[in-house]
Design a protein around this motif. Structure first.
Motif, PDB file in Angstrom:
ATOM      1  N   LEU A   1       0.855  -1.187   0.000  1.00 17.72           N
ATOM      2  CA  LEU A   1       0.000   0.000   0.000  1.00 17.72           C
ATOM      3  C   LEU A   1       0.893   1.240   0.000  1.00 17.72           C
ATOM      4  N   HIS A   2       0.380   2.330  -0.565  1.00 17.64           N
ATOM      5  CA  HIS A   2       1.116   3.599  -0.584  1.00 17.64           C
ATOM      6  C   HIS A   2       0.212   4.692  -0.021  1.00 17.64           C
ATOM      7  N   PRO A   3      -0.066   4.662   1.285  1.00 17.12           N
ATOM      8  CA  PRO A   3      -1.007   5.626   1.872  1.00 17.12           C
ATOM      9  C   PRO A   3      -0.378   7.010   2.007  1.00 17.12           C
ATOM     10  N   ASP A   4      -1.238   8.061   2.038  1.00 16.18           N
ATOM     11  CA  ASP A   4      -0.750   9.399   2.356  1.00 16.18           C
ATOM     12  C   ASP A   4      -0.651   9.523   3.875  1.00 16.18           C
ATOM     13  N   PRO A   5      -0.135  10.632   4.412  1.00 22.66           N
ATOM     14  CA  PRO A   5       0.060  10.733   5.875  1.00 22.66           C
ATOM     15  C   PRO A   5      -1.202  10.505   6.696  1.00 22.66           C
ATOM     16  N   ASP A   6      -2.345  11.069   6.263  1.00 19.53           N
ATOM     17  CA  ASP A   6      -3.587  10.864   7.019  1.00 19.53           C
ATOM     18  C   ASP A   6      -4.006   9.398   7.002  1.00 19.53           C
ATOM     19  N   GLN A   7      -3.847   8.761   5.869  1.00 21.21           N
ATOM     20  CA  GLN A   7      -4.207   7.349   5.775  1.00 21.21           C
ATOM     21  C   GLN A   7      -3.261   6.483   6.588  1.00 21.21           C
ATOM     22  N   THR A   8      -1.971   6.849   6.613  1.00 22.41           N
ATOM     23  CA  THR A   8      -1.008   6.108   7.433  1.00 22.41           C
ATOM     24  C   THR A   8      -1.378   6.197   8.902  1.00 22.41           C
ATOM     25  N   ALA A   9      -1.802   7.398   9.361  1.00 21.25           N
ATOM     26  CA  ALA A   9      -2.220   7.562  10.761  1.00 21.25           C
ATOM     27  C   ALA A   9      -3.414   6.672  11.076  1.00 21.25           C
ATOM     28  N   ALA A  10      -4.379   6.594  10.140  1.00 22.24           N
ATOM     29  CA  ALA A  10      -5.552   5.734  10.364  1.00 22.24           C
ATOM     30  C   ALA A  10      -5.155   4.264  10.398  1.00 22.24           C
ATOM     31  N   LEU A  11      -4.252   3.857   9.510  1.00 22.64           N
ATOM     32  CA  LEU A  11      -3.792   2.469   9.514  1.00 22.64           C
ATOM     33  C   LEU A  11      -3.007   2.157  10.778  1.00 22.64           C
ATOM     34  N   ASP A  12      -2.198   3.129  11.256  1.00 24.21           N
ATOM     35  CA  ASP A  12      -1.467   2.933  12.514  1.00 24.21           C
ATOM     36  C   ASP A  12      -2.429   2.719  13.673  1.00 24.21           C
ATOM     37  N   THR A  13      -3.499   3.533  13.703  1.00 22.67           N
ATOM     38  CA  THR A  13      -4.503   3.382  14.759  1.00 22.67           C
ATOM     39  C   THR A  13      -5.117   1.991  14.722  1.00 22.67           C
ATOM     40  N   LEU A  14      -5.477   1.561  13.533  1.00 21.72           N
ATOM     41  CA  LEU A  14      -6.075   0.231  13.370  1.00 21.72           C
ATOM     42  C   LEU A  14      -5.103  -0.860  13.816  1.00 21.72           C
ATOM     43  N   TRP A  15      -3.840  -0.744  13.417  1.00 22.96           N
ATOM     44  CA  TRP A  15      -2.846  -1.772  13.730  1.00 22.96           C
ATOM     45  C   TRP A  15      -2.558  -1.835  15.229  1.00 22.96           C
ATOM     46  N   HIS A  16      -2.338  -0.682  15.851  1.00 24.30           N
ATOM     47  CA  HIS A  16      -2.021  -0.667  17.285  1.00 24.30           C
ATOM     48  C   HIS A  16      -3.215  -1.121  18.121  1.00 24.30           C
ATOM     49  N   LEU A  17      -4.422  -0.800  17.662  1.00 24.22           N
ATOM     50  CA  LEU A  17      -5.602  -1.268  18.379  1.00 24.22           C
ATOM     51  C   LEU A  17      -5.707  -2.787  18.303  1.00 24.22           C
TER      52      LEU A  17
END
Length: 477
Positions: free
Chosen positions: A13-29
């Motif tokens: 995946l090649h997410p932009d910064p906002d999308q990376t933050a959302a994916l980080d939230t999902l992953w850490h949760l």
């Protein structure tokens, strides 16, 4: 072939910064919920069971548990999932995690617990997921175009090179898009008819539809002008079982799941061996079907690392999305140059009953600063090799496949077997013992064949691979 068998195709995946933050939230949760499940099981194992809501409050600083072996709890997956669903609703985590994700967490944790055996120290229950952990997205991820995927909970459409999917997977995705797009169009047209007829209840339904699907409907309508050829030996259907992966470097990948609808038995009771490369995509050899190359169709010296344009200058500065530009360039080259060669190789190699592939050490190459891993990602060879290997794995009645370690495959002589005896001048090599003169890729493919044949026979191959013919050119004149 089992009806529930899945084949996975995984890419970046090649997410932009906002999308990376959302994916980080999902992953850490997801990791946090794993810790809660593990702590809940540890406390239950030492005879101090706690409600999962209480365990969630303890997860930040888990209390010590016993190291003495005890009988581990054998709670059912359904019980764990019910408790986790309640906790996720109470904490508001359902805004990030769907039922498929929660169910996948419980299933993965249950398998990890089962591997520990009936009796083990409570501290052996890991508080963090295993290295190969993936978040189950289920139907919350959709391949909406050749360059974008939708992941529920992540803003916008996430850029991803879906054009890299091998032909059978591309055909399955295209069929899914047509079906899904048709369903959305039918639903929207029905709402429009009711809305224009003055039905007040259609207002809410129409607004909800456009708010939910409006930004992906145009993407669903896109059709590639030159679809890749589909090997007739394999038919797939897209399954709602996508997974999210994360590398140690923090990069995200998505794995699409496909059900194997049909896989034609191999045409040749023979072994084919593949040696991946950059000068040619693959060099291949077979005992009864000679040898050959899948040519490198892109003539650029560094096709995977283009020179990027500088920023715009002048009074009106236009924003530049260079990640999207790189993907579009890659898409153009793959559709017109790379795809046909990769598909031809896939079609050819699926005709064989046995497969041996050199298992290139990408980790070691990264550490040494070599650029072949980037080349393999760009060219798609690594994805196609894994796809081909999985096709063989899912048809054990008719096929067998092995990975061959890469050590010495180019340096050893494939005729006399002398260790490290081949010296190269450019691509041409000469054995210092027997005088063999052979191309580097051809010599490597022959070694992969011979080592793969030995592995396959040791694993119970019911027929004997044919010996390779001796190359006609023995010595330099």
């Amino acid at each position: 072939m089992p009806a529930s068998t899945h084949l996975r195709v995984r890419h970046a995946l090649h997410p932009d910064p906002d999308q990376t933050a959302a994916l980080d939230t999902l992953w850490h949760l997801g990791h946090h919920l794993w810790t809660i499940l593990a702590l809940h099981a540890r406390l239950e194992a030492i005879g101090q069971p706690q409600p999962m809501q209480r365990v969630a409050a303890l997860a930040a600083s888990p209390p010590p548990t016993s190291r003495a072996p005890v009988r581990l709890p054998r709670r059912s997956a359904a019980e764990r999932r019910r408790e986790l669903e309640v906790l996720a609703r109470e904490r508001g985590w359902r805004a990030h995690l769907g039922s498929a994700t929660l169910g996948g967490l419980v299933s993965d944790f249950g398998r990890t617990l089962k591997r520990l055996g009936p009796v083990a120290p409570p501290n052996a229950i890991p508080l963090t997921p295993p290295p190969d952990f993936a978040l189950a997205l289920g139907g919350l991820a959709r391949p909406v175009g050749e360059l974008h995927a939708e992941i529920v909970g992540v803003p916008g459409l996430v850029r991803t090179p879906l054009f890299l999917l091998p032909g059978p997977a591309t055909a399955a995705v295209r069929m899914w898009r047509r079906t899904f797009s048709g369903h959305l169009s039918t639903l929207r047209e029905a709402l429009e008819t009711r809305l224009l007829a003055g039905d007040p209840e259609a207002d809410v339904g129409y607004l909800a539809h456009v708010a939910r699907y409006g930004r992906i409907e145009s993407g669903l309508g896109a059709r590639p002008s030159d679809p890749p050829a589909t090997p007739p030996a394999l038919t797939l259907t897209l399954a709602e079982a996508a997974q999210l992966h994360r590398s140690d470097a923090g990069d995200y990948e998505i794995a699409w799941a496909f059900r194997v609808a049909s896989l034609t038995p191999p045409l040749y009771q023979d072994l084919v061996a593949l040696d991946p490369g950059v000068r040619s995509l693959w060099a291949w050899v077979s005992g009864r079907h000679s040898h050959g190359r899948s040519p490198m169709p892109v003539g650029l010296q560094r096709p995977w690392a283009p020179a990027m344009p500088g920023p715009s200058t002048g009074l009106l500065t236009q924003p530049q999305d260079l990640t999207y530009a790189r993907l579009r360039r890659h898409q153009l080259l793959h559709r017109t140059r790379l795809g046909p060669v990769l598909e031809a190789g896939l079609t050819r190699f699926l005709q064989f009953a046995a497969l041996a592939v050199e298992q290139t050490d990408f980790g070691g190459m990264h550490r040494r600063g070599e650029d072949y891993p980037a080349a393999a990602d760009f060219l798609g060879t690594r994805l196609y090799e894994q796809f081909l290997f999985d096709c063989f794995r899912l048809d054990p009645v008719h096929r067998m496949a092995v990975w061959v370690p890469p050590a010495w495959t180019s340096a050893d002589c494939s005729v006399c077997g002398s260790r490290g005896a081949v010296r190269y001048r450019g691509r041409q090599g000469r054995c210092q013992v027997c005088g063999l003169c052979l191309d580097r890729d051809h010599n490597g493919a022959r070694n992969v064949y011979q080592r793969g044949a030995a592995q396959l026979v040791a694993r119970g191959l019911t027929w004997t691979p044919a010996p390779l013919p001796i190359p006609p050119r023995w010595r330099r004149p």
